[in-house]
Each structure stands twice: as C-alpha cells, then as structure tokens.
Design a protein around this motif. Sequence first.
Motif, short mmCIF file in Angstrom:
data_model
loop_
_atom_site.label_atom_id
_atom_site.label_comp_id
_atom_site.label_asym_id
_atom_site.label_seq_id
_atom_site.Cartn_x
_atom_site.Cartn_y
_atom_site.Cartn_z
N GLU A 190 0.83 -1.21 0.00
CA GLU A 190 0.00 0.00 0.00
C GLU A 190 0.86 1.25 0.00
OE1 GLU A 190 -3.76 -2.12 2.24
OE2 GLU A 190 -2.44 -0.84 3.42
N ALA A 191 1.95 1.23 0.76
CA ALA A 191 2.84 2.39 0.79
C ALA A 191 3.48 2.64 -0.57
CB ALA A 191 3.91 2.20 1.86
N LEU A 192 3.94 1.58 -1.22
CA LEU A 192 4.52 1.75 -2.56
C LEU A 192 3.47 2.22 -3.55
CD1 LEU A 192 6.97 1.58 -4.39
CD2 LEU A 192 6.40 -0.84 -4.80
N PHE A 193 2.28 1.67 -3.45
CA PHE A 193 1.17 2.05 -4.33
C PHE A 193 0.91 3.56 -4.27
CE2 PHE A 193 -3.25 2.90 -5.25
CZ PHE A 193 -3.56 2.08 -6.32
N VAL A 194 0.91 4.14 -3.08
CA VAL A 194 0.60 5.57 -2.93
C VAL A 194 1.83 6.47 -3.02
CG1 VAL A 194 -1.50 5.09 -1.62
CG2 VAL A 194 0.62 5.60 -0.39
N SER A 195 3.01 5.87 -3.15
CA SER A 195 4.23 6.67 -3.27
C SER A 195 4.32 7.29 -4.67
CB SER A 195 5.46 5.79 -3.02
OG SER A 195 5.73 4.96 -4.15
N ASP A 196 5.34 8.10 -4.85
CA ASP A 196 5.58 8.74 -6.15
C ASP A 196 6.37 7.86 -7.11
OD1 ASP A 196 4.24 11.04 -5.34
OD2 ASP A 196 6.08 11.99 -4.60
N VAL A 197 6.82 6.71 -6.66
CA VAL A 197 7.61 5.82 -7.50
C VAL A 197 6.73 5.24 -8.60
CG1 VAL A 197 8.96 3.68 -7.54
CG2 VAL A 197 9.17 5.26 -5.61
N GLN A 198 7.26 5.25 -9.80
CA GLN A 198 6.53 4.75 -10.96
C GLN A 198 7.22 3.52 -11.54
OE1 GLN A 198 3.55 6.07 -12.01
NE2 GLN A 198 3.78 7.32 -10.17
N ARG A 199 6.43 2.62 -12.06
CA ARG A 199 6.97 1.41 -12.71
C ARG A 199 7.91 1.80 -13.84
NH1 ARG A 199 2.74 -2.91 -14.78
NH2 ARG A 199 1.53 -1.23 -13.92
N SER A 200 7.58 2.84 -14.57
CA SER A 200 8.39 3.26 -15.72
C SER A 200 9.80 3.70 -15.31
CB SER A 200 7.70 4.40 -16.47
OG SER A 200 7.54 5.52 -15.63
N GLN A 201 10.00 4.01 -14.03
CA GLN A 201 11.33 4.37 -13.53
C GLN A 201 12.24 3.15 -13.41
OE1 GLN A 201 9.50 6.33 -9.99
NE2 GLN A 201 11.22 7.73 -10.24
N GLN A 202 11.64 1.96 -13.49
CA GLN A 202 12.37 0.72 -13.26
C GLN A 202 13.17 0.83 -11.97
OE1 GLN A 202 14.51 0.05 -16.93
NE2 GLN A 202 12.68 -0.71 -17.93
N PRO A 203 12.46 1.07 -10.85
CA PRO A 203 13.16 1.32 -9.59
C PRO A 203 13.92 0.11 -9.08
CG PRO A 203 10.82 1.02 -9.20
CD PRO A 203 11.02 1.05 -10.69
N THR A 204 15.03 0.39 -8.45
CA THR A 204 15.83 -0.67 -7.83
C THR A 204 15.17 -1.09 -6.53
OG1 THR A 204 17.12 0.91 -6.55
CG2 THR A 204 17.96 0.33 -8.76
N ALA A 205 15.60 -2.23 -6.01
CA ALA A 205 15.10 -2.69 -4.72
C ALA A 205 15.39 -1.66 -3.63
CB ALA A 205 15.71 -4.03 -4.36
#
Length: 93
Positions: free
Chosen positions: A24-39
């Motif tokens: 839920e925290a990741l869902f509402v964060s500003d991080v986007q899948r398109s950023q290909q975020p690291t762990a």
Amino acid sequence: MARRPNYRRQEDPMTVTMDDVRTEALFVSDVQRSQQPTAELIRAAVTATVDRLGEARCAELVAQEFGEHPDCAPSRMRWARNAVRLAFSGPMP
C-alpha cells in the motif's frame, strides 16, 4: 450508482501482513513502474511513505484510488505487490 472499489484489504488488523502495508505504501508513493526502480529505491520509498503518512492513511489512499481510477488501480497494485516481494525478499543491506 457509484462503483465500489475493487481493492479489499483484510478486515482484521491482526491479519494485515507487513507485505500488505509495504504494498500500500509503494502504491501511494511517487515511485513509478516506468522508472524501473531498484530494490533499494523501493525500500526507501516504502519507508518514507509509511513514515510520512502512516499505515492507516496509506490504506485510505489506496481505497480512494480504486474508487476514483478503477481502470488503472489494479495494474498498479499488481506491480506494487510484485515489486515489494522482490525488494524485501532476501537479506537487507
């Protein structure tokens, strides 16, 4: 007639898992899948979001998104759940 949100969190607070809170925290964060975020970025975003909003507010915002954007929310939730599982599996730095 208003559509009901498609997302259901466990009703009993004792059955909510750490993965649920993190997702839920990741869902509402500003991080986007398109950023290909690291762990590392995912773990940092989850921690910062929970610290800033708290667990209950994260859950409220998830429900709000499912109500307002039922077309997009399920795919973001699937991504968030998978990303959290990968980012938090194994040893932490």
